[in-house]
Write a protein that holds these residues in place. Sequence first.
Motif, PDB file in Angstrom:
ATOM      1  N   MET A  62       1.197  -0.723   0.212  1.00  0.00           N
ATOM      2  CA  MET A  62       0.155  -0.493  -0.015  1.00  0.00           C
ATOM      3  C   MET A  62       1.123   1.426  -0.162  1.00  0.00           C
ATOM      4  SD  MET A  62      -3.343  -0.655  -0.083  1.00  0.00           S
ATOM      5  CE  MET A  62      -3.874  -2.387   0.363  1.00  0.00           C
ATOM      6  N   GLN A  63       0.084   2.276  -0.561  1.00  0.00           N
ATOM      7  CA  GLN A  63       0.975   3.896  -0.230  1.00  0.00           C
ATOM      8  C   GLN A  63       1.824   3.644   1.225  1.00  0.00           C
ATOM      9  OE1 GLN A  63      -0.646   7.265  -2.615  1.00  0.00           O
ATOM     10  NE2 GLN A  63      -2.233   6.003  -2.970  1.00  0.00           N
ATOM     11  N   ARG A  64       3.028   4.939   1.427  1.00  0.00           N
ATOM     12  CA  ARG A  64       3.336   4.977   2.511  1.00  0.00           C
ATOM     13  C   ARG A  64       2.622   5.458   3.524  1.00  0.00           C
ATOM     14  NH1 ARG A  64       8.842   3.778   4.137  1.00  0.00           N
ATOM     15  NH2 ARG A  64       8.687   4.000   6.049  1.00  0.00           N
ATOM     16  N   ALA A  65       1.646   6.644   3.199  1.00  0.00           N
ATOM     17  CA  ALA A  65       1.279   6.637   4.623  1.00  0.00           C
ATOM     18  C   ALA A  65       0.146   5.680   4.646  1.00  0.00           C
ATOM     19  CB  ALA A  65       0.948   8.118   3.511  1.00  0.00           C
ATOM     20  N   PHE A  66      -0.827   5.290   3.726  1.00  0.00           N
ATOM     21  CA  PHE A  66      -1.673   4.235   4.391  1.00  0.00           C
ATOM     22  C   PHE A  66      -1.043   3.029   4.742  1.00  0.00           C
ATOM     23  CE2 PHE A  66      -4.379   1.282   3.954  1.00  0.00           C
ATOM     24  CZ  PHE A  66      -5.799   2.307   3.489  1.00  0.00           C
ATOM     25  N   GLU A  67       0.141   2.557   4.871  1.00  0.00           N
ATOM     26  CA  GLU A  67       0.366   1.613   6.061  1.00  0.00           C
ATOM     27  C   GLU A  67       1.028   2.075   6.963  1.00  0.00           C
ATOM     28  OE1 GLU A  67       3.644  -0.564   3.716  1.00  0.00           O
ATOM     29  OE2 GLU A  67       2.709  -1.021   1.981  1.00  0.00           O
ATOM     30  N   ASP A  68       1.299   3.663   7.122  1.00  0.00           N
ATOM     31  CA  ASP A  68       1.907   3.266   8.318  1.00  0.00           C
ATOM     32  C   ASP A  68       1.067   3.726   9.355  1.00  0.00           C
ATOM     33  OD1 ASP A  68       4.579   3.795   7.623  1.00  0.00           O
ATOM     34  OD2 ASP A  68       4.906   5.720   7.242  1.00  0.00           O
ATOM     35  N   ALA A  69       0.304   4.799   9.013  1.00  0.00           N
ATOM     36  CA  ALA A  69      -1.321   4.573   9.531  1.00  0.00           C
ATOM     37  C   ALA A  69      -1.648   3.660   9.754  1.00  0.00           C
ATOM     38  CB  ALA A  69      -2.110   5.818   8.848  1.00  0.00           C
ATOM     39  N   THR A  70      -1.844   2.649   9.250  1.00  0.00           N
ATOM     40  CA  THR A  70      -2.518   1.067   9.787  1.00  0.00           C
ATOM     41  C   THR A  70      -1.830   0.774  11.080  1.00  0.00           C
ATOM     42  OG1 THR A  70      -3.324   0.943   7.742  1.00  0.00           O
ATOM     43  CG2 THR A  70      -3.137  -0.728   8.652  1.00  0.00           C
ATOM     44  N   GLU A  77      -8.617  -0.848  16.370  1.00  0.00           N
ATOM     45  CA  GLU A  77      -8.702   0.953  16.574  1.00  0.00           C
ATOM     46  C   GLU A  77      -9.267   1.536  15.124  1.00  0.00           C
ATOM     47  OE1 GLU A  77      -5.851   2.264  20.059  1.00  0.00           O
ATOM     48  OE2 GLU A  77      -4.839   2.176  18.004  1.00  0.00           O
ATOM     49  N   MET A  78      -9.196   3.201  14.594  1.00  0.00           N
ATOM     50  CA  MET A  78     -10.156   3.507  13.703  1.00  0.00           C
ATOM     51  C   MET A  78      -8.448   4.636  13.524  1.00  0.00           C
ATOM     52  SD  MET A  78     -13.279   4.378  12.233  1.00  0.00           S
ATOM     53  CE  MET A  78     -14.294   4.220  13.926  1.00  0.00           C
ATOM     54  N   SER A  79      -8.927   5.049  12.554  1.00  0.00           N
ATOM     55  CA  SER A  79      -7.487   5.820  12.441  1.00  0.00           C
ATOM     56  C   SER A  79      -8.597   7.342  11.867  1.00  0.00           C
ATOM     57  CB  SER A  79      -7.159   6.514  11.391  1.00  0.00           C
ATOM     58  OG  SER A  79      -7.669   6.416   9.817  1.00  0.00           O
ATOM     59  N   GLU A  80      -7.827   8.680  12.189  1.00  0.00           N
ATOM     60  CA  GLU A  80      -8.388   9.833  11.969  1.00  0.00           C
ATOM     61  C   GLU A  80      -8.608  10.032  10.497  1.00  0.00           C
ATOM     62  OE1 GLU A  80      -9.919  12.288  13.523  1.00  0.00           O
ATOM     63  OE2 GLU A  80      -9.653  11.402  15.146  1.00  0.00           O
ATOM     64  N   ALA A  81      -8.068  10.950   9.646  1.00  0.00           N
ATOM     65  CA  ALA A  81      -8.060  11.128   8.397  1.00  0.00           C
ATOM     66  C   ALA A  81      -6.656  10.820   8.096  1.00  0.00           C
ATOM     67  CB  ALA A  81      -8.356  12.604   7.765  1.00  0.00           C
ATOM     68  N   VAL A  82      -6.396  10.262   6.904  1.00  0.00           N
ATOM     69  CA  VAL A  82      -5.076   9.676   6.505  1.00  0.00           C
ATOM     70  C   VAL A  82      -5.204   9.967   4.888  1.00  0.00           C
ATOM     71  CG1 VAL A  82      -3.479   8.121   6.153  1.00  0.00           C
ATOM     72  CG2 VAL A  82      -5.238   7.702   8.130  1.00  0.00           C
ATOM     73  N   GLU A  83      -4.411  11.282   4.501  1.00  0.00           N
ATOM     74  CA  GLU A  83      -4.081  11.607   3.136  1.00  0.00           C
ATOM     75  C   GLU A  83      -2.987  10.596   2.515  1.00  0.00           C
ATOM     76  OE1 GLU A  83      -3.929  15.613   2.642  1.00  0.00           O
ATOM     77  OE2 GLU A  83      -4.535  16.027   4.124  1.00  0.00           O
ATOM     78  N   ILE A  91      -9.428   4.288   8.265  1.00  0.00           N
ATOM     79  CA  ILE A  91      -8.753   2.880   8.519  1.00  0.00           C
ATOM     80  C   ILE A  91      -9.337   2.542   9.118  1.00  0.00           C
ATOM     81  CG2 ILE A  91      -6.975   1.230   8.204  1.00  0.00           C
ATOM     82  CD1 ILE A  91      -5.098   3.953   7.728  1.00  0.00           C
ATOM     83  N   LEU A  92      -9.287   1.407   9.484  1.00  0.00           N
ATOM     84  CA  LEU A  92     -10.729   0.917  10.448  1.00  0.00           C
ATOM     85  C   LEU A  92      -9.421  -0.799  10.990  1.00  0.00           C
ATOM     86  CD1 LEU A  92     -11.547  -0.314  13.332  1.00  0.00           C
ATOM     87  CD2 LEU A  92     -13.501  -1.547  11.580  1.00  0.00           C
ATOM     88  N   ARG A  93      -8.463  -0.645  11.426  1.00  0.00           N
ATOM     89  CA  ARG A  93      -7.850  -2.196  11.979  1.00  0.00           C
ATOM     90  C   ARG A  93      -8.072  -3.404  12.123  1.00  0.00           C
ATOM     91  NH1 ARG A  93      -1.494  -3.237  13.285  1.00  0.00           N
ATOM     92  NH2 ARG A  93      -1.284  -4.961  12.414  1.00  0.00           N
TER      93      ARG A  93
END
Length: 95
Positions: A62-70, A77-83, A91-93
């Motif tokens: 996945m794109q780096r920002a998406f992976e890092d957030a995940t 847990e659910m993320s805030e907005a991830v660009e 994201i809901l892990r």
Amino acid sequence: MTDESATTTPTQTKEAAIDELLRYRDAVANGEATFADVAKKVSDCSSAKRGGDLGEFGPGQMQRAFEDATYALKIGEMSEAVETDSGVHVILRTG
């Protein structure tokens, strides 16, 4: 909430999209909606038909920002907005 292969043109500003996305996130967090139902209704990602479920993925898929957030989230847990380059995501892990 968008897919890299999407061909639609954005109809709102990024800020408005983030505000809308966070309202959906709050509805899920407050138990007013499920993540899957929201994804099916508003996501333009190909995972929408699966309730936003991307399945398992590993590093580099996945794109780096998406992976890092995940990977920063605990299971459940659910993320805030991830660009990312392909849009803005919540994201809901699950695993």
